[in-house]
Design an enzyme around this catalytic site. Structure first.
Site, PDB file in Angstrom:
ATOM      1  N   ARG A 147       2.292  -7.889   2.022  1.00  0.00           N
ATOM      2  CA  ARG A 147       1.927  -6.751   1.174  1.00  0.00           C
ATOM      3  C   ARG A 147       0.492  -6.945   0.730  1.00  0.00           C
ATOM      4  O   ARG A 147       0.123  -8.042   0.305  1.00  0.00           O
ATOM      5  CB  ARG A 147       2.863  -6.726  -0.035  1.00  0.00           C
ATOM      6  CG  ARG A 147       2.565  -5.634  -1.015  1.00  0.00           C
ATOM      7  CD  ARG A 147       3.426  -5.747  -2.272  1.00  0.00           C
ATOM      8  NE  ARG A 147       2.636  -6.222  -3.380  1.00  0.00           N
ATOM      9  CZ  ARG A 147       2.933  -6.030  -4.665  1.00  0.00           C
ATOM     10  NH1 ARG A 147       4.044  -5.391  -5.000  1.00  0.00           N
ATOM     11  NH2 ARG A 147       2.168  -6.489  -5.617  1.00  0.00           N
ATOM     12  N   ASP A 210       2.212  -1.287  -2.175  1.00  0.00           N
ATOM     13  CA  ASP A 210       3.009  -0.813  -3.315  1.00  0.00           C
ATOM     14  C   ASP A 210       2.194   0.186  -4.127  1.00  0.00           C
ATOM     15  O   ASP A 210       1.122  -0.153  -4.647  1.00  0.00           O
ATOM     16  CB  ASP A 210       3.405  -2.028  -4.184  1.00  0.00           C
ATOM     17  CG  ASP A 210       4.489  -1.699  -5.197  1.00  0.00           C
ATOM     18  OD1 ASP A 210       4.749  -0.503  -5.425  1.00  0.00           O
ATOM     19  OD2 ASP A 210       5.066  -2.649  -5.762  1.00  0.00           O
ATOM     20  N   HIS A 212       3.559   1.688  -6.745  1.00  0.00           N
ATOM     21  CA  HIS A 212       4.081   1.411  -8.088  1.00  0.00           C
ATOM     22  C   HIS A 212       4.281   2.668  -8.932  1.00  0.00           C
ATOM     23  O   HIS A 212       3.871   2.719 -10.091  1.00  0.00           O
ATOM     24  CB  HIS A 212       3.189   0.380  -8.806  1.00  0.00           C
ATOM     25  CG  HIS A 212       3.983  -0.647  -9.555  1.00  0.00           C
ATOM     26  ND1 HIS A 212       4.150  -0.616 -10.906  1.00  0.00           N
ATOM     27  CD2 HIS A 212       4.676  -1.730  -9.129  1.00  0.00           C
ATOM     28  CE1 HIS A 212       4.903  -1.631 -11.290  1.00  0.00           C
ATOM     29  NE2 HIS A 212       5.236  -2.324 -10.225  1.00  0.00           N
ATOM     30  N   ARG A 283      15.455  -0.587  -2.095  1.00  0.00           N
ATOM     31  CA  ARG A 283      14.993  -1.841  -2.705  1.00  0.00           C
ATOM     32  C   ARG A 283      15.800  -2.278  -3.928  1.00  0.00           C
ATOM     33  O   ARG A 283      15.443  -3.252  -4.585  1.00  0.00           O
ATOM     34  CB  ARG A 283      13.519  -1.685  -3.104  1.00  0.00           C
ATOM     35  CG  ARG A 283      12.620  -1.870  -1.918  1.00  0.00           C
ATOM     36  CD  ARG A 283      11.177  -1.673  -2.241  1.00  0.00           C
ATOM     37  NE  ARG A 283      10.642  -2.463  -3.330  1.00  0.00           N
ATOM     38  CZ  ARG A 283      10.453  -3.788  -3.309  1.00  0.00           C
ATOM     39  NH1 ARG A 283      10.761  -4.470  -2.236  1.00  0.00           N
ATOM     40  NH2 ARG A 283       9.942  -4.407  -4.361  1.00  0.00           N
ATOM     41  N   GLU A 339      11.594  -9.142   0.101  1.00  0.00           N
ATOM     42  CA  GLU A 339      10.365  -9.530  -0.599  1.00  0.00           C
ATOM     43  C   GLU A 339      10.445 -11.005  -1.013  1.00  0.00           C
ATOM     44  O   GLU A 339      11.480 -11.470  -1.477  1.00  0.00           O
ATOM     45  CB  GLU A 339      10.209  -8.656  -1.853  1.00  0.00           C
ATOM     46  CG  GLU A 339       8.936  -8.945  -2.636  1.00  0.00           C
ATOM     47  CD  GLU A 339       8.754  -7.998  -3.826  1.00  0.00           C
ATOM     48  OE1 GLU A 339       9.725  -7.314  -4.204  1.00  0.00           O
ATOM     49  OE2 GLU A 339       7.644  -7.959  -4.368  1.00  0.00           O
ATOM     50  N   TRP A 402       3.148   2.572 -15.284  1.00  0.00           N
ATOM     51  CA  TRP A 402       2.471   1.335 -14.921  1.00  0.00           C
ATOM     52  C   TRP A 402       2.779   0.954 -13.482  1.00  0.00           C
ATOM     53  O   TRP A 402       3.856   1.082 -13.016  1.00  0.00           O
ATOM     54  CB  TRP A 402       2.887   0.190 -15.849  1.00  0.00           C
ATOM     55  CG  TRP A 402       2.365  -1.111 -15.312  1.00  0.00           C
ATOM     56  CD1 TRP A 402       1.067  -1.512 -15.240  1.00  0.00           C
ATOM     57  CD2 TRP A 402       3.143  -2.174 -14.719  1.00  0.00           C
ATOM     58  NE1 TRP A 402       0.971  -2.749 -14.641  1.00  0.00           N
ATOM     59  CE2 TRP A 402       2.234  -3.169 -14.313  1.00  0.00           C
ATOM     60  CE3 TRP A 402       4.513  -2.363 -14.491  1.00  0.00           C
ATOM     61  CZ2 TRP A 402       2.646  -4.338 -13.685  1.00  0.00           C
ATOM     62  CZ3 TRP A 402       4.933  -3.517 -13.884  1.00  0.00           C
ATOM     63  CH2 TRP A 402       3.996  -4.500 -13.478  1.00  0.00           C
TER      64      TRP A 402
HETATM   65  C1  CS2 Z   1       6.618  -5.166  -7.933  1.00  0.00           C
HETATM   66  C2  CS2 Z   1       7.115  -6.031  -9.040  1.00  0.00           C
HETATM   67  O1  CS2 Z   1       7.455  -6.804  -6.485  1.00  0.00           O
HETATM   68  C3  CS2 Z   1       7.132  -5.633  -6.594  1.00  0.00           C
HETATM   69  O2  CS2 Z   1       7.167  -4.827  -5.702  1.00  0.00           O
HETATM   70  O3  CS2 Z   1       6.707  -3.818  -8.061  1.00  0.00           O
HETATM   71  O4  CS2 Z   1       6.135  -7.024  -9.190  1.00  0.00           O
HETATM   72  C4  CS2 Z   1       7.355  -5.362 -10.393  1.00  0.00           C
HETATM   73  O5  CS2 Z   1       6.172  -4.873 -10.916  1.00  0.00           O
HETATM   74  C5  CS2 Z   1       7.973  -6.365 -11.306  1.00  0.00           C
HETATM   75  O6  CS2 Z   1       9.130  -6.868 -10.720  1.00  0.00           O
HETATM   76  C6  CS2 Z   1       8.278  -5.778 -12.674  1.00  0.00           C
HETATM   77  O7  CS2 Z   1       9.052  -6.640 -13.410  1.00  0.00           O
HETATM   78 MG    MG Z   2       7.176  -2.857  -6.260  1.00  0.00          MG
END
Ligand code: CS2
Ligand code: MG
Length: 402
Positions: A147, A210, A212, A283, A339, A402
């Site tokens: 990633r 990502d 997000h 996911r 992941e 976020w």
């Molecule tokens: C993220 C995470 O791993 C990911 O793809 O989106 O780091 C996520 O931000 C955290 O698990 C939040 O606790």
């Molecule tokens: Mg993520």
């Protein structure tokens, strides 16, 4: 066999973890992860006050019945706190079952469907050239899927990029920090990042990204379309997914594969996304989604619609969840990718485990149960510390995702 005790171990070896230990009259115990990043003690209280007293005296082999007891029996359903608590119990019981039958958990889930579980890890950098170095470093370690996130010019503290000299860790101790976000700057920047990565790295490495949950569907569609020449393995969480039909709009415009669900906690969060084939990878994590029992059902439902698994595996999920995900990933037919964000050496020391990485693939190991333990004496040296995920604002101060 009967459950004789169930207790929580709350510790903070570099970050907070809530771990459930269930003990039996035959001396076998099981571990479950109950960590909900930034809201850890809410799950601990839910378990302590409302769940654990009902476990004593039950037969730990009855994973389905016990799952239904805490899901249906509570009347109030779903939500991250409830489903994380149920997951902790469920995973600990699968661990006990495996140990009692002297076999790894994957053998109880259908056995091995593959030799290893392909994983992706997190590369990042303050700019494109640092991100490129970081991807190359992981490829040199053997990763075949990475990633990539990079700092967006003009946006202070971009998602997925660590502060200088630190490993990336989303939660920070103390009260929530604030970060800034500009969709406009990001949309112009992200194709440049992946153009450079493909030019330098060639076509073979799987690249993931990502988003997000930050974009609207039409903005996400633009990202997907603009990244098509760089054939990503997936774009993750393009927009908030409460409105499942919004993915129809993204799908109409792009063939970039879509992964979503790390904040989901039941199959009902992805029901329409899956049955309308609006996503390619689901996911929902084992720890926030009701444990192995519910994740297996979700994976099997997804398999009917060509949707594969891509379970969340960030550092806020403990090694217990990592092991559970690897056992499930080894066994379900429609596994996609897992992941793998590295825990700190201290976290790894507190949770000794049997899982291994080799040439792009992980394996849960063949120890009975999950193959993870907790060093309680060491854990006790690192007590819980309040921590939060950051809060994000747009450049004009508006709160955003976020
Ligand atoms: C993220 C995470 O791993 C990911 O793809 O989106 O780091 C996520 O931000 C955290 O698990 C939040 O606790
Ligand atoms: Mg993520």
């Amino acid at each position: 066999m009967k459950i004789t005790a169930a207790r929580l171990i709350v510790c903070s070896p570099d970050r907070n973890f809530v771990t459930l230990k269930i003990e039996t009259d035959e001396g076998i115990y099981g571990l479950g992860d109950a960590t909900l990043n930034g809201r850890e003690l809410a799950v601990a209280a839910y378990l302590e006050e409302h769940v654990l007293p009902c476990l004593i005296g039950r037969d730990p082999f009855q994973t389905e019945e016990i799952w239904q007891y805490f899901y249906r029996g509570a009347y109030w359903r779903r939500g991250p706190v409830t489903m994380t608590a149920i997951a902790a119990v469920d995973v600990a019981l699968w661990d006990i079952k495996g140990k009692a039958l002297n076999t790894p958990v994957y053998n109880l889930l259908g056995g091995k469907s593959r030799d290893g579980v392909m994983v992706y890890t997190h590369a990042n950098g303050a700019d494109i050239s640092e991100a490129l170095d970081s991807v190359q470093k992981y490829m040199a370690e053997g990763y075949i899927a990475v990633r990539a996130q990079a700092g967006v010019p003009g946006v202070a503290s971009s998602y997925g990029v660590p502060k200088p000299g630190k490993a990336y860790e989303p939660a920070e101790r103390g009260l929530p920090s604030e970060t800034l976000w500009s969709t406009e700057k990001y949309l112009n920047f992200v194709p440049k990042l992946f153009e450079k990565l493909r030019v330098e790295l060639g076509d073979d490495v799987h690249l993931l990204h990502d988003l997000h949950h930050r974009l609207t569907p039409i903005e996400a569609a633009r990202v997907g379309k603009s990244l098509e020449p760089y054939h990503l393995f997936w774009m993750e969480d393009p927009c908030p997914a409460e409105l499942q039909e919004s993915f129809e709009l993204i799908r109409r415009h792009t063939t970039t594969p879509i992964a979503t669900g790390e904040v989901f906690n039941s199959i009902w969060d992805s029901h329409d996304l899956i049955r309308k084939q609006l996503i390619d990878y689901i996911r929902m994590t084992i720890v926030h989604g009701g444990g192995i029992t519910h994740a297996k059902k979700t994976a099997e439902f997804a398999s009917l619609y060509h949707v594969r698994t891509g379970f969340h595996g960030a550092t806020d999920l403990s090694p217990v969840t990592m092991a559970a995900a690897l056992h499930l990933g080894l066994s379900v037919h429609n596994f996609g990718i897992q992941e793998h964000m590295h825990h700190s050496p201290l976290t790894d020391e507190v949770f000794p485990h049997n899982y291994t990485f080799q040439a792009g693939y992980m394996h849960p190991g063949d120890a009975p149960g999950l193959g993870v333990d907790i060093d309680e004496l060491l854990a006790a040296k690192y007590p819980y510390q309040r921590a939060y995920l950051p809060v994000a604002r747009k450049l004009d101060g508006t709160i955003t995702d976020w």
